[in-house]
Design an enzyme around this catalytic site. Structure first.
Site, PDB file in Angstrom:
ATOM      1  N   GLU A 160      30.012   2.601  28.206  1.00 52.64           N
ATOM      2  CA  GLU A 160      28.442   3.131  28.329  1.00 52.64           C
ATOM      3  C   GLU A 160      27.860   3.948  28.893  1.00 52.64           C
ATOM      4  OE1 GLU A 160      27.444   0.744  26.208  1.00 52.64           O
ATOM      5  OE2 GLU A 160      28.379  -0.936  26.363  1.00 52.64           O
ATOM      6  N   ASP A 289      35.518   0.297  16.967  1.00 55.44           N
ATOM      7  CA  ASP A 289      34.752   0.888  16.357  1.00 55.44           C
ATOM      8  C   ASP A 289      34.474   2.278  15.863  1.00 55.44           C
ATOM      9  OD1 ASP A 289      33.906  -0.126  18.203  1.00 55.44           O
ATOM     10  OD2 ASP A 289      31.974  -1.104  17.576  1.00 55.44           O
ATOM     11  N   GLU A 401      23.777 -11.298  13.787  1.00 53.75           N
ATOM     12  CA  GLU A 401      24.741 -11.176  14.685  1.00 53.75           C
ATOM     13  C   GLU A 401      26.075 -11.214  13.775  1.00 53.75           C
ATOM     14  OE1 GLU A 401      24.629  -9.012  16.644  1.00 53.75           O
ATOM     15  OE2 GLU A 401      27.035  -9.369  17.383  1.00 53.75           O
ATOM     16  N   GLU A 424      23.470  -0.805  12.995  1.00 52.17           N
ATOM     17  CA  GLU A 424      24.841  -0.333  12.354  1.00 52.17           C
ATOM     18  C   GLU A 424      23.900  -0.246  10.463  1.00 52.17           C
ATOM     19  OE1 GLU A 424      24.907  -2.800  15.311  1.00 52.17           O
ATOM     20  OE2 GLU A 424      25.395  -1.098  16.533  1.00 52.17           O
ATOM     21  N   THR A 517      27.777   7.968  18.734  1.00 54.32           N
ATOM     22  CA  THR A 517      28.074   6.633  18.660  1.00 54.32           C
ATOM     23  C   THR A 517      26.352   5.915  19.131  1.00 54.32           C
ATOM     24  OG1 THR A 517      29.107   4.202  18.190  1.00 54.32           O
ATOM     25  CG2 THR A 517      29.389   5.226  20.452  1.00 54.32           C
TER      26      THR A 517
HETATM   27  C1  DMJ Z   1      26.057   0.947  20.533  1.00 51.48           C
HETATM   28  O1  DMJ Z   1      25.425   0.696  22.171  1.00 51.48           O
HETATM   29  C2  DMJ Z   1      26.814   1.755  20.502  1.00 51.48           C
HETATM   30  O2  DMJ Z   1      26.215   1.950  18.937  1.00 51.48           O
HETATM   31  C3  DMJ Z   1      28.376   1.321  20.266  1.00 51.48           C
HETATM   32  O3  DMJ Z   1      28.597   1.920  19.376  1.00 51.48           O
HETATM   33  C4  DMJ Z   1      28.191  -0.383  19.800  1.00 51.48           C
HETATM   34  N1  DMJ Z   1      26.836  -0.927  20.526  1.00 51.48           N
HETATM   35  C5  DMJ Z   1      25.621  -0.734  20.501  1.00 51.48           C
HETATM   36  C6  DMJ Z   1      24.966  -1.147  19.164  1.00 51.48           C
HETATM   37  O4  DMJ Z   1      25.050  -2.146  18.668  1.00 51.48           O
END
Ligand code: DMJ
Length: 541
Positions: A160, A289, A401, A424, A517
């Site tokens: 994070e 992911d 979700e 996403e 991401t």
């Molecule tokens: C974000 O912090 C990023 O996209 C991460 O890779 C996955 N989860 C959250 C959003 O859903």
């Protein structure tokens, strides 16, 4: 000769008449498109904006579409201003805002997340810059330069911290060229860097301690996404500083994992000593992911020259298509699921919906060519449509979700009814728009945005919702109840992807920028190869 000279008056009258008719025609065509005012009220009921639903056709279709898109982009930009204003008024410097109660929160995900780093502020910076909200960007930038420091003793999630804070700072630097933002990013990178020295493989621990990470002996295992989602950010720090050590440190664990495991599609964990996979599930959703996302994005970021990462990504997509596709009976869409033993579960979670977008990006970047590019893009289109049903099948139009399918009847079930402001689905819709230029992607995005305006807007910004289908369940119409949280990724990702969907490509060229991401744009480092764009059309439904 004079007898042959005809009077010019009738000709002039005729031209005037034609001009007037032309003016009338144009006024009719574009009435309401050009002069419409944004009219969005706080937590409004439906905000009806019919001109943006107008079907553009005929002689002026592309002109009309441009104006509709401009209108939509501006609506999202105003949404960002509203969210920023809320954060500024009620949560300045805090990690999150609670937009309904108008209170602030510091500490995201209690203990194993991040806290005390102005997370929403840092996450918002690159979106403000992309939207050319320069005054707001400056306010945030000044706070970061003057107030943000990493001196506090705290345990944080490596993942994070890297994707939101390090990525946010590196992107803010790359977009603005501000050296003080670059210095702040380097400061954090230096504190995190020793994490790569713990295990012989270079695999980091999921959680680390600031102000300066100490190597921890490197035992146990790490999550695949957690160990494999940092090479874009550290590589960007190498570009900013001219020192290659950051890139080398972050590449090492990835190469170790690839050398140790023959399966491209991996289990959810890796052993930190051996780099061997552990776990029981293969899929591209939660826990794995962004490891897959970074294979293709790292190849693009490096100027599309490192075949190692491209080839590994292609092997992943081939495996997904061979082993993970679920097509619920009677449903026109299919998607990549999780493989547990021999069984595939007919469950689609929001988090997994980044995947088709990353496949579209790979195709647009020329990672595969010819029939394979076509096949990949058709899959990406179909899975993005499946993901869109997370929104399209709920009564509120907000995204669930998770959806699944009843084993007996095959019926779609909303199996997790929370809306978490996740990016996403709009992310993949954005990439599909860029890859195909089919304007139906934009229309889908607009429907999603309108649901957010209608059900998730509060005086202090935008929140998630507890039950996206509550409207259907109730006898009387009730709006879905707010969860009173504005996720920092709403600033960084969700708003940015909506905006980019409706903006011209030049707002952020995918030739020059790679979005990490958390949707922070990082500058492509070398080479400017043009990718082939395989055209694929959405099948009409
Ligand atoms: C974000 O912090 C990023 O996209 C991460 O890779 C996955 N989860 C959250 C959003 O859903």
């Amino acid at each position: 000769m004079a007898m042959f000279r005809r009077s010019r008056a009738p000709r002039r009258a005729c031209i005037l008449l034609m001009a007037a008719a032309w003016l009338l025609f144009c006024t009719y065509m574009f009435h309401g498109v050009l002069d419409v005012q944004l009219n969005i009220s706080d937590n409004a009921g439906a905000q009806e904006v019919p001109p943006t639903e107008r079907q553009c056709s005929g002689l002026f279709a592309s002109f009309c579409e441009r104006h509709v898109a401009q209108y939509r982009a501006e609506a999202v930009r105003q949404g960002m201003m509203h969210a920023w204003q809320g954060y500024k008024s009620y949560a300045w410097g805090a990690d999150e805002i609670h937009p309904k109660s108008k209170t602030a929160k510091t500490d995201i995900m209690g203990g194993a997340g991040i806290s005390g780093m102005g997370v929403s502020m840092v996450d918002a910076l690159s979106t403000l810059k992309v939207m050319q909200l320069d005054q707001e960007f400056k306010e945030g930038r000044d706070w970061v330069v003057d107030k943000l420091n990493f001196e506090r003793t705290t345990t944080v999630s490596f993942f994070e911290t890297v994707i939101r804070i390090l990525g946010g700072l590196a992107a803010a630097h790359d977009l603005s060229g501000d050296p003080q933002l670059g210095a702040k990013a380097q400061d954090l990178a230096d504190r995190l860097l020793p994490a790569f020295d713990s295990a012989p493989t270079g695999i980091i621990s999921n959680t680390v301690s600031l102000p300066l990470v100490q190597p921890d002996g490197g035992s146990g295992s790490s999550g695949l996404a957690e160990m494999g989602t940092n090479v874009l950010e550290f590589s960007s720090i190498s570009s900013i500083t001219g020192d290659d050590k950051y890139r080398r440190a972050a590449e090492k664990p990835l190469r170790a994992v690839h050398a140790a495991n023959e399966h491209a599609l991996m289990f959810e964990h890796v052993d930190r000593q051996t780099a061997l996979e552990t776990g029981s599930k293969r899929g591209v959703g939660a826990g794995t992911d962004s490891y897959y996302e970074y294979l293709i994005k790292y190849w693009v970021l490096g100027g599309r020259s490192d075949e190692h990462f491209r080839a590994r990504w292609e092997a992943v997509v081939d495996d997904v298509l061979r082993k993970l596709i679920v097509s619920p009976p009677g449903w026109p869409f299919s998607f990549a699921s999780d493989l547990q033993g021999d069984s595939l579960s007919p469950v689609l979670e929001h988090l997994r919906c980044f995947f088709p977008g990353s496949v579209a990006l790979g195709v647009m970047s020329g990672a595969v060519q010819g029939p394979k590019a076509q096949l990949y893009l058709e899959f990406a289109a179909n899975m993005t449509l499946a993901c869109y049903q997370l929104y399209n099948s709920t009564a509120s139009g907000l995204g669930a979700e998770r959806i699944s399918f009843d084993q007996q009847s095959g019926q779609l079930v909303i199996s997790d009814e929370r809306y978490w402001q996740r990016p996403e689905v709009i992310e993949s819709i954005f990439y599909m728009w860029r890859a195909t230029k089919d304007k139906r992607w934009r229309d889908m995005g607009w429907r999603m945005w309108r649901a957010i305006e209608k059900h998730a807007r509060w005086e202090g910004g935008y929140s998630g919702a507890l039950d996206v289908d509550a409207v259907r369940a109730a006898a009387v119409v009730v709006p879905p109840e707010s969860d009173d949280v504005s996720q920092s990724w709403f600033f960084a990702e969700t708003l940015k992807y909506f905006y980019l969907l409706f903006s011209p490509d030049s707002a952020l060229s995918l030739q020059d920028w790679v979005l990490n991401t958390e949707a922070h744009p990082l500058r492509v480092q070398s080479g400017r190869q043009r990718g082939s764009r395989a055209a694929v059309r959405l099948k009409r439904q």
